[in-house]
Write a protein that holds these residues in place. Structure first.
Motif, PDB file in Angstrom:
ATOM      1  N   ASN A  15       0.850  -1.241   0.100  1.00 22.94           N
ATOM      2  CA  ASN A  15      -0.086  -0.183  -0.060  1.00 22.94           C
ATOM      3  C   ASN A  15       0.936   1.167  -0.037  1.00 22.94           C
ATOM      4  O   ASN A  15       1.723   1.406   0.909  1.00 22.94           O
ATOM      5  N   LEU A  16       0.478   2.122  -0.894  1.00 27.72           N
ATOM      6  CA  LEU A  16       1.375   3.488  -1.078  1.00 27.72           C
ATOM      7  C   LEU A  16       1.210   4.318   0.049  1.00 27.72           C
ATOM      8  O   LEU A  16       2.102   4.904   0.691  1.00 27.72           O
ATOM      9  N   ASP A  17      -0.069   4.257   0.844  1.00 31.07           N
ATOM     10  CA  ASP A  17      -0.514   5.046   1.730  1.00 31.07           C
ATOM     11  C   ASP A  17       0.367   4.846   3.106  1.00 31.07           C
ATOM     12  O   ASP A  17       0.784   5.504   3.684  1.00 31.07           O
ATOM     13  N   HIS A  18       0.889   3.616   3.173  1.00 31.91           N
ATOM     14  CA  HIS A  18       1.564   2.979   4.366  1.00 31.91           C
ATOM     15  C   HIS A  18       2.912   3.825   4.275  1.00 31.91           C
ATOM     16  O   HIS A  18       3.381   4.178   5.365  1.00 31.91           O
ATOM     17  N   GLN A  19       3.494   3.666   3.038  1.00 28.18           N
ATOM     18  CA  GLN A  19       4.864   4.199   3.093  1.00 28.18           C
ATOM     19  C   GLN A  19       4.915   5.801   3.083  1.00 28.18           C
ATOM     20  O   GLN A  19       5.908   6.291   3.720  1.00 28.18           O
ATOM     21  N   ILE A  20       3.904   6.566   2.442  1.00 23.08           N
ATOM     22  CA  ILE A  20       3.713   7.748   2.829  1.00 23.08           C
ATOM     23  C   ILE A  20       3.558   8.290   4.169  1.00 23.08           C
ATOM     24  O   ILE A  20       4.053   8.954   4.882  1.00 23.08           O
ATOM     25  N   SER A 160      -0.430  -8.709   5.674  1.00 25.38           N
ATOM     26  CA  SER A 160       0.490  -9.084   4.385  1.00 25.38           C
ATOM     27  C   SER A 160       1.979  -9.070   4.793  1.00 25.38           C
ATOM     28  O   SER A 160       2.203  -8.593   5.922  1.00 25.38           O
ATOM     29  N   ARG A 161       2.842  -9.393   3.935  1.00 23.06           N
ATOM     30  CA  ARG A 161       4.172  -9.334   4.366  1.00 23.06           C
ATOM     31  C   ARG A 161       4.510  -7.736   4.411  1.00 23.06           C
ATOM     32  O   ARG A 161       5.459  -7.420   5.357  1.00 23.06           O
ATOM     33  N   GLU A 162       3.951  -7.048   3.429  1.00 20.89           N
ATOM     34  CA  GLU A 162       4.228  -5.438   3.727  1.00 20.89           C
ATOM     35  C   GLU A 162       4.134  -4.920   4.938  1.00 20.89           C
ATOM     36  O   GLU A 162       4.525  -3.994   5.567  1.00 20.89           O
ATOM     37  N   GLN A 163       2.650  -5.433   5.446  1.00 21.88           N
ATOM     38  CA  GLN A 163       2.132  -4.769   6.645  1.00 21.88           C
ATOM     39  C   GLN A 163       3.000  -5.217   7.668  1.00 21.88           C
ATOM     40  O   GLN A 163       3.161  -4.668   8.758  1.00 21.88           O
ATOM     41  N   PHE A 164       3.249  -6.470   7.650  1.00 22.69           N
ATOM     42  CA  PHE A 164       4.331  -7.277   8.826  1.00 22.69           C
ATOM     43  C   PHE A 164       5.517  -6.358   8.776  1.00 22.69           C
ATOM     44  O   PHE A 164       6.010  -5.962  10.147  1.00 22.69           O
ATOM     45  N   LYS A 165       6.040  -6.027   7.822  1.00 21.87           N
ATOM     46  CA  LYS A 165       7.505  -5.003   8.029  1.00 21.87           C
ATOM     47  C   LYS A 165       6.833  -3.633   8.321  1.00 21.87           C
ATOM     48  O   LYS A 165       7.882  -3.231   9.188  1.00 21.87           O
ATOM     49  N   LEU A 166       5.918  -3.197   8.079  1.00 23.92           N
ATOM     50  CA  LEU A 166       5.710  -2.040   8.294  1.00 23.92           C
ATOM     51  C   LEU A 166       5.579  -1.825   9.925  1.00 23.92           C
ATOM     52  O   LEU A 166       5.840  -0.881  10.518  1.00 23.92           O
ATOM     53  N   VAL A 167       4.626  -2.720  10.511  1.00 24.29           N
ATOM     54  CA  VAL A 167       4.489  -3.035  11.900  1.00 24.29           C
ATOM     55  C   VAL A 167       5.829  -2.998  12.603  1.00 24.29           C
ATOM     56  O   VAL A 167       6.019  -2.381  13.747  1.00 24.29           O
ATOM     57  N   GLN A 168       6.799  -3.688  12.105  1.00 19.26           N
ATOM     58  CA  GLN A 168       8.022  -3.998  12.923  1.00 19.26           C
ATOM     59  C   GLN A 168       8.859  -2.725  12.798  1.00 19.26           C
ATOM     60  O   GLN A 168       9.263  -2.110  13.861  1.00 19.26           O
ATOM     61  N   ASP A 169       8.648  -1.912  11.688  1.00 19.26           N
ATOM     62  CA  ASP A 169       9.324  -0.847  11.645  1.00 19.26           C
ATOM     63  C   ASP A 169       8.921   0.298  12.568  1.00 19.26           C
ATOM     64  O   ASP A 169       9.809   0.928  13.201  1.00 19.26           O
ATOM     65  N   MET A 170       7.799   0.439  12.578  1.00 18.64           N
ATOM     66  CA  MET A 170       7.021   1.384  13.522  1.00 18.64           C
ATOM     67  C   MET A 170       7.071   1.008  15.159  1.00 18.64           C
ATOM     68  O   MET A 170       7.271   1.913  15.540  1.00 18.64           O
ATOM     69  N   LEU A 171       7.135  -0.292  15.306  1.00 16.90           N
ATOM     70  CA  LEU A 171       7.335  -0.776  16.722  1.00 16.90           C
ATOM     71  C   LEU A 171       8.778  -0.206  17.056  1.00 16.90           C
ATOM     72  O   LEU A 171       9.059   0.148  18.366  1.00 16.90           O
ATOM     73  N   SER A 172       9.681  -0.175  16.195  1.00 17.65           N
ATOM     74  CA  SER A 172      11.045  -0.025  16.481  1.00 17.65           C
ATOM     75  C   SER A 172      11.408   1.600  16.577  1.00 17.65           C
ATOM     76  O   SER A 172      12.251   1.932  17.333  1.00 17.65           O
ATOM     77  N   THR A 184      -1.900   0.847   9.502  1.00 21.43           N
ATOM     78  CA  THR A 184      -1.776  -0.165   8.570  1.00 21.43           C
ATOM     79  C   THR A 184      -3.021  -0.853   8.475  1.00 21.43           C
ATOM     80  O   THR A 184      -3.391  -1.682   7.681  1.00 21.43           O
ATOM     81  N   GLY A 185      -4.223  -0.340   9.230  1.00 26.12           N
ATOM     82  CA  GLY A 185      -5.486  -1.068   9.237  1.00 26.12           C
ATOM     83  C   GLY A 185      -5.737  -2.346   9.791  1.00 26.12           C
ATOM     84  O   GLY A 185      -6.763  -3.128   9.702  1.00 26.12           O
ATOM     85  N   LEU A 186      -4.550  -2.622  10.501  1.00 26.48           N
ATOM     86  CA  LEU A 186      -4.729  -3.982  11.267  1.00 26.48           C
ATOM     87  C   LEU A 186      -5.277  -3.892  12.780  1.00 26.48           C
ATOM     88  O   LEU A 186      -5.176  -2.804  13.386  1.00 26.48           O
ATOM     89  N   SER A 187      -5.901  -4.744  13.255  1.00 22.46           N
ATOM     90  CA  SER A 187      -6.436  -4.685  14.458  1.00 22.46           C
ATOM     91  C   SER A 187      -5.221  -4.660  15.587  1.00 22.46           C
ATOM     92  O   SER A 187      -4.034  -5.086  15.357  1.00 22.46           O
ATOM     93  N   ARG A 188      -5.447  -4.028  16.604  1.00 20.24           N
ATOM     94  CA  ARG A 188      -4.665  -4.089  17.868  1.00 20.24           C
ATOM     95  C   ARG A 188      -4.065  -5.475  18.267  1.00 20.24           C
ATOM     96  O   ARG A 188      -3.043  -5.656  18.636  1.00 20.24           O
ATOM     97  N   GLN A 189      -5.009  -6.424  18.291  1.00 19.19           N
ATOM     98  CA  GLN A 189      -4.844  -7.698  18.765  1.00 19.19           C
ATOM     99  C   GLN A 189      -3.715  -8.309  17.385  1.00 19.19           C
ATOM    100  O   GLN A 189      -2.823  -8.900  18.136  1.00 19.19           O
ATOM    101  N   THR A 190      -3.830  -8.343  16.311  1.00 21.03           N
ATOM    102  CA  THR A 190      -3.027  -8.430  15.322  1.00 21.03           C
ATOM    103  C   THR A 190      -1.526  -7.978  15.484  1.00 21.03           C
ATOM    104  O   THR A 190      -0.462  -8.441  15.424  1.00 21.03           O
TER     105      THR A 190
END
Length: 210
Positions: A15-20, A160-172, A184-190
């Motif tokens: 998703n382009l919006d995630h990167q922006i 998705s793998r892109e969302q997985f990487k984005l979550v890790q990047d933002m967690l760091s 990311t549009g993901l649930s807090r539980q995820t």
């Protein structure tokens, strides 16, 4: 002087919006966004992509190019190093969102230049190695799944793998769970599952060939 954000979105899951959003949350501001969609960073050089060509024409001496990471420019060692050095010789400053790294070709100090070029080479090699490692893991996961078709693989990941990487990047960084969920549009539980069990979350993606 113009600041341009370039993004490459290679799959429908990305998703382009995630990167922006990640770039803006990290503190970057840019005048224009240029993006290529459905383009592989392995097989297609930046100069051969529809918007990549336009990017080369747009950037002038003193302009700044912002990318999430060098793998957005490409996942082939030669392509990434050639592209970055060409832009630096042109007088373009390159900045990455992750780790906020800056590459400036204006230095006349040979030692600084050598360190910069070595870092570029290392990052380009990492981008290619990451791709090859992921392909091998995906292949192994697919083969394992086919060989054990009767074995339950668990629930298909909701990310998705892109969302997985984005979550890790933002967690760091300094992002909160709520901010990550909104971006990311993901649930807090995820997100908590990825945070608490990153290896298991990565394994789930591999097992499903994602």
């Amino acid at each position: 002087m113009t600041t341009v954000f370039y993004a490459r979105v290679s799959t429908a899951d990305q998703n382009l919006d995630h990167q922006i959003t990640q770039a803006k949350q990290t503190g970057f501001e840019f005048d224009e966004v240029v993006s290529d969609h459905g383009v592989s960073g392995v097989s297609t050089r930046l100069s051969e992509r529809p918007e990549g060509k336009r990017l080369f024409d747009m950037l002038r001496h003193g302009d700044t190019l912002v990318v999430r990471w060098v793998d957005r420019l490409g996942r082939n060692y030669d392509d990434v190093t050639d592209t970055m050095r060409l832009l630096l010789r042109k007088g373009v400053i390159i900045k990455t969102v992750i780790n906020r790294m800056t590459f400036d070709g204006s230095t006349n100090d040979p030692m600084q230049g050598a360190v910069r070029d070595a870092l570029i080479a290392f990052m380009a090699a990492m981008a290619q190695a990451e791709t090859e490692t992921r392909k091998a893991a995906q292949k192994a996961g697919i083969e394992a799944a086919r060989g054990k078709a009767d074995k339950y693989r668990g629930r298909k990941p909701t990310y998705s793998r892109e969302q997985f990487k984005l979550v890790q990047d933002m967690l760091s960084g300094s992002s909160t769970i709520s901010e990550i969920s909104k971006s990311t549009g993901l649930s807090r539980q995820t997100i908590y599952r990825i945070k608490d069990k990153p290896e298991a979350s990565e394994k789930a993606l591999t097992m499903w060939g994602m």
